[in-house]
Write an enzyme that holds these catalytic residues in place. Sequence first.
Site, PDB file in Angstrom:
ATOM      1  N   HIS A 191     -10.100 -11.441   3.349  1.00  0.00           N
ATOM      2  CA  HIS A 191      -9.315 -12.646   3.165  1.00  0.00           C
ATOM      3  C   HIS A 191      -8.240 -12.466   2.102  1.00  0.00           C
ATOM      4  O   HIS A 191      -7.105 -12.893   2.278  1.00  0.00           O
ATOM      5  CB  HIS A 191     -10.247 -13.783   2.780  1.00  0.00           C
ATOM      6  CG  HIS A 191      -9.642 -15.120   2.993  1.00  0.00           C
ATOM      7  ND1 HIS A 191      -9.724 -15.749   4.203  1.00  0.00           N
ATOM      8  CD2 HIS A 191      -8.921 -15.910   2.172  1.00  0.00           C
ATOM      9  CE1 HIS A 191      -9.085 -16.887   4.117  1.00  0.00           C
ATOM     10  NE2 HIS A 191      -8.589 -17.020   2.897  1.00  0.00           N
ATOM     11  N   ASN A 195     -20.489  20.782   3.657  1.00  0.00           N
ATOM     12  CA  ASN A 195     -21.243  22.014   3.850  1.00  0.00           C
ATOM     13  C   ASN A 195     -22.716  21.717   4.022  1.00  0.00           C
ATOM     14  O   ASN A 195     -23.364  22.249   4.913  1.00  0.00           O
ATOM     15  CB  ASN A 195     -21.062  22.930   2.633  1.00  0.00           C
ATOM     16  CG  ASN A 195     -20.024  23.988   2.896  1.00  0.00           C
ATOM     17  OD1 ASN A 195     -19.704  24.259   4.045  1.00  0.00           O
ATOM     18  ND2 ASN A 195     -19.499  24.565   1.847  1.00  0.00           N
ATOM     19  N   GLU A 244     -10.758 -10.843  10.326  1.00  0.00           N
ATOM     20  CA  GLU A 244     -11.359 -11.930   9.583  1.00  0.00           C
ATOM     21  C   GLU A 244     -12.079 -12.883  10.531  1.00  0.00           C
ATOM     22  O   GLU A 244     -13.178 -13.361  10.230  1.00  0.00           O
ATOM     23  CB  GLU A 244     -10.241 -12.665   8.853  1.00  0.00           C
ATOM     24  CG  GLU A 244     -10.683 -13.484   7.701  1.00  0.00           C
ATOM     25  CD  GLU A 244      -9.532 -14.332   7.214  1.00  0.00           C
ATOM     26  OE1 GLU A 244      -9.192 -14.221   6.046  1.00  0.00           O
ATOM     27  OE2 GLU A 244      -8.965 -15.093   8.025  1.00  0.00           O
TER      28      GLU A 244
END
Lengths: 176, 689
Positions: B48, B406, B70
């Site tokens: 918002h 990794n 929203e």
Amino acid sequence: MSDSARLAEVNSVSETTSVIPAPHLCEELMSFMVDGEFYAVDVKKIQEIRVWEEVTPIPNSENYVMGVLNLRGDIVPVIDLKGYFGLGTIVCESTTVMIILTISDGDSDRVAGIVTEQVSEVIAVNGSVLNEVPTFGNRVNTESVIGLLNHNESQMVMVLDCDRLVAAAIPHKTSE
Amino acid sequence: MKLDMSQFLGVFYEESFEGLDAMESGLLELELGVPDDESVGQIFRAAHSIKGGSGVFGLTQVVDFTHLLETLLDELRDGKRQVTNELRDVCLSSVDALRAMLSAIQDEQSVDDAAIAAQMMALEGLLGAQSSQSEAVETAVAEPAAESNQESSHVGWQVVFSPHHNIFATGNDPYRIIRELYSLGEAQVMCDVSLLPDLDELDPESAYLSWKIEILGAIEREAVEEVFLWVEDLCDIAIMPMGQLEKTVVQQVDVSQEAAPEEERRVESPRRQTKERRTTAKPKGDGGTIRVGIDKVDEMINMVGELVITQSMLSTLGENFDLSKMEALQQGLAQLQRNARELQAGVMQMRMVPISFVFSRFTRLVHDVSQQLGKKIELVVVGESTELDKTVVEKLGDPLVHLIRNSLDHGLEPPEERLAANKSETGKVHLSAYHQGGSVVIEIADDGRGLNTEKIRVKAIEKGLISENEVLADKQIFELIFLPGFSTADSLGDLSGRGVGMDVVRKNILSLGGSIDVSSTVGKGSQFVIRLPLTLAILDGQSVSVGGNRYIIPLSVIVESIEIDLEQMRCVAGKGKVFCLRGEYLSVVNFGEVMRTDSERTRELAGNLMVIVECEGKKYGLVVDDLLSQQQVVIKSLEANYRKVNGISGATILGDGSVALIVDVPGLIALFSQDIRDEELAPCQIVQG
């Protein structure tokens, strides 16, 4: 624009090749002595002139870099001009001075000091002419000399381009 | 007015990116099923305020996009939807799209319209808007030229119009503007009076009302915008095609009570921003900004206050000084020293940020990677609030990403393999940070298959890094992975294993003045330990004297300092000197020789001191003339005016104003090793006695 670039511009319009007008943007020169010869730099490039004081030597650096100096919190390298021109090593005495130069290096400014035997005077350039540096082939390094100035009738003063001098003496980038 | 706005733009971006980060971490924490109000509310609020901010700065594309997101979040909040994997992924990718869009706008580059359009479609697909609706938007965004025509086929527009308090002062009247809207088509106006103060507090010259206006009919967007053209800067305005929102609009009308607080927040948010702006707005510079807690600043102000008091005390003392006041002077100086220390610590504290700035992004990384690889992974983060220098934190991001990838890619096994190995199906990656002495330690540990020493060995031989019959301890084999060009990945995956790996990680860590170690047990997992200095600007150092000059050796690399006992000196192959320290043989590095500071001076080892330093897991004996004091030094760059010097990491200014160079121990060792290789060392003579 560096002094030499400006000079090249002037040079191209001058009629004779042996005598060239002094760069009009540099009005005053500070002359100093190294190994019995007179040199000069543009006063505008000079930040300050200091009495010689001990510097901290830097290992693994060029022989003519005497060391670094604490200039109000800035670490400033100091160059032995005599050593740089290959004339031996300067012996520091009471008259020895450091000229602190502010030079433009690309986008940024750098500060470096040059050590000279003594400073002599401020020369007003107005009207004087600079003689072109004769070439000596590879034997003499005249890269950073802009031209020769005839001062007081008989005295020869070598006018140096600070930007080039410092850039050539202590390149900023690691040369690896 | 325009000029003022651009000044705040930087803050807006900063806040928006922070908001996006908050949304991201919030989304990742959402449990499947019915969400809890608190976390959804948090995500919703972040979305918002981004929407509100973008509206203020006229970034309509962002407003439109955020609005869709929203709406979806709103439905979630009202319990109309449940959290599904699909919804979470769409929301996450929307956050990505939004971030890309904002950074493109920030860098003044063109926004990737197609990607945004695709994302908007995905959102709409979830929202379940009428198919015709999403079609219209699809074409609209894909062909921006045709936008207005297509959009005009909407049923109408919904306009949220909240004028700023000072709108009357500029001679504009909201009433006239609304009346003008009537001229465009049939309009329904709902007035929001929730911000209206009590009568005794009411300023008759301020605007408190905001309106929600629905205009019906095929009207061009520009036409609606034109009405508000004059008051653009004086109000918050959002114009949205109505069809999409019908559902929510109805809902809001129905429960207007519930809509009111939201409206309030909407108006409130710009005000809150202004307040923050005041504190964070700093002169522009490429260095970026740091948010500092007000308590830290207050503390600093107190310290400066004390410093001023001490200073005035000292100057009174100095005005007519005689020897009887000596004691007072000494006390004053001691106090001054304490003040300066505290102030220094306080200033350093300002640069400290919690490491969660880096850690927070890994939740997302693990989430994405686990899906991509089809592995089940759990990330356990410990010590997120550990504070580190901002520069260190910023430079730490990439190496950590690499290490974690990794672990995920190579370290953790696929579920089947884990089950077969009698482990739980879900792999765990532990990421922890804590303080230890003067440094910060970061550990990355996984419970995967561990490093395969045999595989590393074979690879190293293949790459010519070691010879075939070289016998190495496990620890030494692990060290091999840090060598340039080393990669054990069988296939070049998208994630890692491109051969630019651990050597870069190590280089980055070393450049921060830190170190990295690895330990591993086959079948149990591997662990990487990174040690970093707390800050890059100050260093604890041991000052030593060599050839009449002073050097600073970082205390962090020093193991101990001893006096040289010639009995313990040995020569290897008649050349390299080694020193036997309690049964351990160390290479002897002659500081002066390596740095070529006093080539003429022949060095007598007897009576000299040796500083034992540790570098990349090996110990070396550094011969120096004298040990001076231990002190904290402020690091100054040698490169600013000069250049990088091998074996030297920087310079500092000592108490007497002279310059001392700071030794870069790994660099010095590198120089030393190079010397051994380059030069034929003269046979060393050890004179006994």
